[in-house]
Scaffold this motif. Structure first.
Motif, PDB file in Angstrom:
ATOM      1  N   ALA A  18       0.819  -1.208   0.000  1.00 30.67           N
ATOM      2  CA  ALA A  18       0.000   0.000   0.000  1.00 30.67           C
ATOM      3  C   ALA A  18       0.857   1.263   0.000  1.00 30.67           C
ATOM      4  CB  ALA A  18      -0.940  -0.007   1.205  1.00 30.67           C
ATOM      5  N   ASP A  19       2.092   1.148   0.477  1.00 31.20           N
ATOM      6  CA  ASP A  19       3.004   2.292   0.550  1.00 31.20           C
ATOM      7  C   ASP A  19       3.838   2.476  -0.719  1.00 31.20           C
ATOM      8  OD1 ASP A  19       2.255   2.693   3.271  1.00 31.20           O
ATOM      9  OD2 ASP A  19       3.656   1.111   3.856  1.00 31.20           O
ATOM     10  N   PHE A  20       3.694   1.570  -1.670  1.00 29.57           N
ATOM     11  CA  PHE A  20       4.536   1.544  -2.860  1.00 29.57           C
ATOM     12  C   PHE A  20       4.454   2.812  -3.707  1.00 29.57           C
ATOM     13  CE2 PHE A  20       5.592  -0.135  -7.167  1.00 29.57           C
ATOM     14  CZ  PHE A  20       6.893  -0.509  -6.906  1.00 29.57           C
ATOM     15  N   PRO A  21       3.265   3.358  -4.004  1.00 30.92           N
ATOM     16  CA  PRO A  21       3.214   4.564  -4.844  1.00 30.92           C
ATOM     17  C   PRO A  21       3.995   5.746  -4.267  1.00 30.92           C
ATOM     18  CG  PRO A  21       1.072   3.524  -4.802  1.00 30.92           C
ATOM     19  CD  PRO A  21       1.916   2.816  -3.762  1.00 30.92           C
ATOM     20  N   ALA A  22       3.939   5.949  -2.960  1.00 36.14           N
ATOM     21  CA  ALA A  22       4.688   7.046  -2.343  1.00 36.14           C
ATOM     22  C   ALA A  22       6.188   6.806  -2.455  1.00 36.14           C
ATOM     23  CB  ALA A  22       4.270   7.209  -0.878  1.00 36.14           C
ATOM     24  N   TYR A  23       6.602   5.559  -2.328  1.00 32.35           N
ATOM     25  CA  TYR A  23       8.013   5.184  -2.476  1.00 32.35           C
ATOM     26  C   TYR A  23       8.504   5.520  -3.884  1.00 32.35           C
ATOM     27  CZ  TYR A  23      11.991   1.915  -2.948  1.00 32.35           C
ATOM     28  OH  TYR A  23      13.218   1.339  -3.188  1.00 32.35           O
ATOM     29  N   ILE A  24       7.727   5.169  -4.879  1.00 33.54           N
ATOM     30  CA  ILE A  24       8.097   5.444  -6.278  1.00 33.54           C
ATOM     31  C   ILE A  24       8.224   6.951  -6.506  1.00 33.54           C
ATOM     32  CG2 ILE A  24       7.286   5.287  -8.681  1.00 33.54           C
ATOM     33  CD1 ILE A  24       8.462   2.681  -7.455  1.00 33.54           C
ATOM     34  N   LYS A  25       7.305   7.696  -5.955  1.00 30.30           N
ATOM     35  CA  LYS A  25       7.350   9.163  -6.103  1.00 30.30           C
ATOM     36  C   LYS A  25       8.640   9.712  -5.492  1.00 30.30           C
ATOM     37  CE  LYS A  25       4.622  13.298  -5.299  1.00 30.30           C
ATOM     38  NZ  LYS A  25       3.386  13.849  -4.743  1.00 30.30           N
ATOM     39  N   GLU A  26       9.010   9.204  -4.333  1.00 28.50           N
ATOM     40  CA  GLU A  26      10.223   9.680  -3.676  1.00 28.50           C
ATOM     41  C   GLU A  26      11.473   9.290  -4.467  1.00 28.50           C
ATOM     42  OE1 GLU A  26      12.278   9.856   0.753  1.00 28.50           O
ATOM     43  OE2 GLU A  26      10.235   9.080   0.538  1.00 28.50           O
ATOM     44  N   LEU A  27      11.492   8.075  -5.017  1.00 26.79           N
ATOM     45  CA  LEU A  27      12.633   7.661  -5.843  1.00 26.79           C
ATOM     46  C   LEU A  27      12.779   8.573  -7.058  1.00 26.79           C
ATOM     47  CD1 LEU A  27      12.547   3.745  -5.878  1.00 26.79           C
ATOM     48  CD2 LEU A  27      13.994   5.264  -4.511  1.00 26.79           C
ATOM     49  N   LYS A  28      11.661   8.902  -7.674  1.00 24.74           N
ATOM     50  CA  LYS A  28      11.702   9.786  -8.840  1.00 24.74           C
ATOM     51  C   LYS A  28      12.307  11.130  -8.464  1.00 24.74           C
ATOM     52  CE  LYS A  28       8.999  11.518 -12.674  1.00 24.74           C
ATOM     53  NZ  LYS A  28       7.732  11.452 -13.396  1.00 24.74           N
ATOM     54  N   GLN A  29      11.943  11.664  -7.297  1.00 21.24           N
ATOM     55  CA  GLN A  29      12.488  12.936  -6.840  1.00 21.24           C
ATOM     56  C   GLN A  29      13.997  12.845  -6.608  1.00 21.24           C
ATOM     57  OE1 GLN A  29       9.991  13.606  -3.426  1.00 21.24           O
ATOM     58  NE2 GLN A  29       8.410  14.630  -4.627  1.00 21.24           N
ATOM     59  N   LEU A  30      14.481  11.657  -6.241  1.00 15.67           N
ATOM     60  CA  LEU A  30      15.920  11.454  -6.039  1.00 15.67           C
ATOM     61  C   LEU A  30      16.686  11.346  -7.359  1.00 15.67           C
ATOM     62  CD1 LEU A  30      15.888   8.824  -3.147  1.00 15.67           C
ATOM     63  CD2 LEU A  30      16.524  11.248  -2.985  1.00 15.67           C
ATOM     64  N   GLY A  31      15.975  11.058  -8.454  1.00 14.82           N
ATOM     65  CA  GLY A  31      16.633  10.908  -9.749  1.00 14.82           C
ATOM     66  C   GLY A  31      16.721   9.475 -10.234  1.00 14.82           C
ATOM     67  N   VAL A  32      16.093   8.540  -9.529  1.00 14.83           N
ATOM     68  CA  VAL A  32      16.043   7.145  -9.988  1.00 14.83           C
ATOM     69  C   VAL A  32      15.029   7.069 -11.118  1.00 14.83           C
ATOM     70  CG1 VAL A  32      15.522   4.753  -9.350  1.00 14.83           C
ATOM     71  CG2 VAL A  32      16.650   6.279  -7.695  1.00 14.83           C
ATOM     72  N   ARG A  33      15.405   6.408 -12.207  1.00 18.37           N
ATOM     73  CA  ARG A  33      14.514   6.293 -13.361  1.00 18.37           C
ATOM     74  C   ARG A  33      14.044   4.865 -13.622  1.00 18.37           C
ATOM     75  NH1 ARG A  33      13.476  10.499 -12.120  1.00 18.37           N
ATOM     76  NH2 ARG A  33      14.433  12.403 -12.823  1.00 18.37           N
ATOM     77  N   PHE A  34      14.796   3.894 -13.106  1.00 20.50           N
ATOM     78  CA  PHE A  34      14.496   2.482 -13.375  1.00 20.50           C
ATOM     79  C   PHE A  34      15.188   1.659 -12.301  1.00 20.50           C
ATOM     80  CE2 PHE A  34      15.568  -1.591 -15.398  1.00 20.50           C
ATOM     81  CZ  PHE A  34      14.352  -1.948 -15.960  1.00 20.50           C
ATOM     82  N   ALA A 104      10.853  -5.347 -12.502  1.00 18.20           N
ATOM     83  CA  ALA A 104      11.516  -4.150 -13.004  1.00 18.20           C
ATOM     84  C   ALA A 104      10.520  -3.004 -12.971  1.00 18.20           C
ATOM     85  CB  ALA A 104      12.012  -4.382 -14.432  1.00 18.20           C
ATOM     86  N   VAL A 105      10.957  -1.893 -12.390  1.00 24.48           N
ATOM     87  CA  VAL A 105      10.093  -0.726 -12.274  1.00 24.48           C
ATOM     88  C   VAL A 105      10.636   0.380 -13.170  1.00 24.48           C
ATOM     89  CG1 VAL A 105       9.250   1.067 -10.719  1.00 24.48           C
ATOM     90  CG2 VAL A 105       9.358  -1.313  -9.941  1.00 24.48           C
ATOM     91  N   ASN A 106       9.794   0.829 -14.089  1.00 21.36           N
ATOM     92  CA  ASN A 106      10.113   1.970 -14.933  1.00 21.36           C
ATOM     93  C   ASN A 106       9.390   3.172 -14.330  1.00 21.36           C
ATOM     94  OD1 ASN A 106      10.004   4.003 -16.954  1.00 21.36           O
ATOM     95  ND2 ASN A 106      10.482   2.457 -18.499  1.00 21.36           N
ATOM     96  N   ILE A 107      10.145   4.022 -13.683  1.00 22.36           N
ATOM     97  CA  ILE A 107       9.559   5.144 -12.959  1.00 22.36           C
ATOM     98  C   ILE A 107       9.001   6.197 -13.914  1.00 22.36           C
ATOM     99  CG2 ILE A 107      10.100   7.037 -11.356  1.00 22.36           C
ATOM    100  CD1 ILE A 107      11.853   4.997  -9.843  1.00 22.36           C
ATOM    101  N   GLU A 108       9.589   6.323 -15.083  1.00 20.75           N
ATOM    102  CA  GLU A 108       9.079   7.286 -16.065  1.00 20.75           C
ATOM    103  C   GLU A 108       7.708   6.843 -16.591  1.00 20.75           C
ATOM    104  OE1 GLU A 108      10.588  10.264 -16.889  1.00 20.75           O
ATOM    105  OE2 GLU A 108      11.845   9.681 -15.203  1.00 20.75           O
ATOM    106  N   LYS A 109       7.565   5.559 -16.892  1.00 23.93           N
ATOM    107  CA  LYS A 109       6.303   5.032 -17.439  1.00 23.93           C
ATOM    108  C   LYS A 109       5.330   4.606 -16.349  1.00 23.93           C
ATOM    109  CE  LYS A 109       8.356   3.338 -21.724  1.00 23.93           C
ATOM    110  NZ  LYS A 109       8.640   2.138 -22.539  1.00 23.93           N
ATOM    111  N   LEU A 110       5.799   4.576 -15.090  1.00 25.10           N
ATOM    112  CA  LEU A 110       5.003   4.114 -13.955  1.00 25.10           C
ATOM    113  C   LEU A 110       4.463   2.701 -14.184  1.00 25.10           C
ATOM    114  CD1 LEU A 110       3.141   7.370 -12.867  1.00 25.10           C
ATOM    115  CD2 LEU A 110       5.019   6.215 -11.683  1.00 25.10           C
ATOM    116  N   THR A 111       5.386   1.800 -14.542  1.00 20.07           N
ATOM    117  CA  THR A 111       5.024   0.393 -14.709  1.00 20.07           C
ATOM    118  C   THR A 111       5.933  -0.482 -13.857  1.00 20.07           C
ATOM    119  OG1 THR A 111       6.494   0.124 -16.614  1.00 20.07           O
ATOM    120  CG2 THR A 111       4.168   0.668 -17.083  1.00 20.07           C
TER     121      THR A 111
END
Length: 129
Positions: A18-34, A104-111
């Motif tokens: 349930a916490d996964f979407p917030a984690y992805i958002k934070e990774l994106k802010q750090l500059g992680v893309r995949f 595999a998580v693609n942070i740009e495509k949100l998949t």
């Protein structure tokens, strides 16, 4: 460039799926893309914009990944995890039993794409925002 310490701090807030979407958002802010997480030992390889790559340490003793995947059982286990009904270690054990080698998580495509041992896509899901 992001650091493994920053990623660990973001991940420490994740208690269930349930916490996964917030984690992805934070990774994106750090500059992680995949990133790719390997179920057998829980290590993850993170990639950024400029060929940046860092890897986390193993999270647990090696799990044996089932030779034959069971997508139906995996989907049941995934939904339970996403509802917060299982913790991360339980989810990893469930993945191994269902034949999931990595995701595999693609942070740009949100998949988030789950793969078996031969690299076959078992499931692709959109990450909620």
């Amino acid at each position: 460039m992001f650091t493994i310490e920053q990623i660990k701090a973001a991940h420490s807030k994740v208690k269930s799926g349930a916490d996964f979407p917030a984690y992805i958002k934070e990774l994106k802010q750090l500059g992680v893309r995949f990133y790719e997480t390997f179920v057998f030992d829980g290590h993850t390889e993170f990639y950024g914009n400029e060929q940046e790559k860092i890897s986390s340490d193993s999270k647990y003793e090696n799990l044996e990944i089932a030779e034959n995947s069971n997508v139906n059982q995996f989907v049941i286990d995934l939904k339970l995890h996403q509802k917060g009904q299982t913790d991360y270690p339980t989810f990893c054990v469930d993945c191994a039993k269902a034949g999931v080698e990595k995701w595999a998580v693609n942070i740009e495509k949100l998949t988030c794409t789950y793969y078996d041992k031969v690299g076959k896509e078992l499931l692709i899901e959109k990450i909620p925002q």
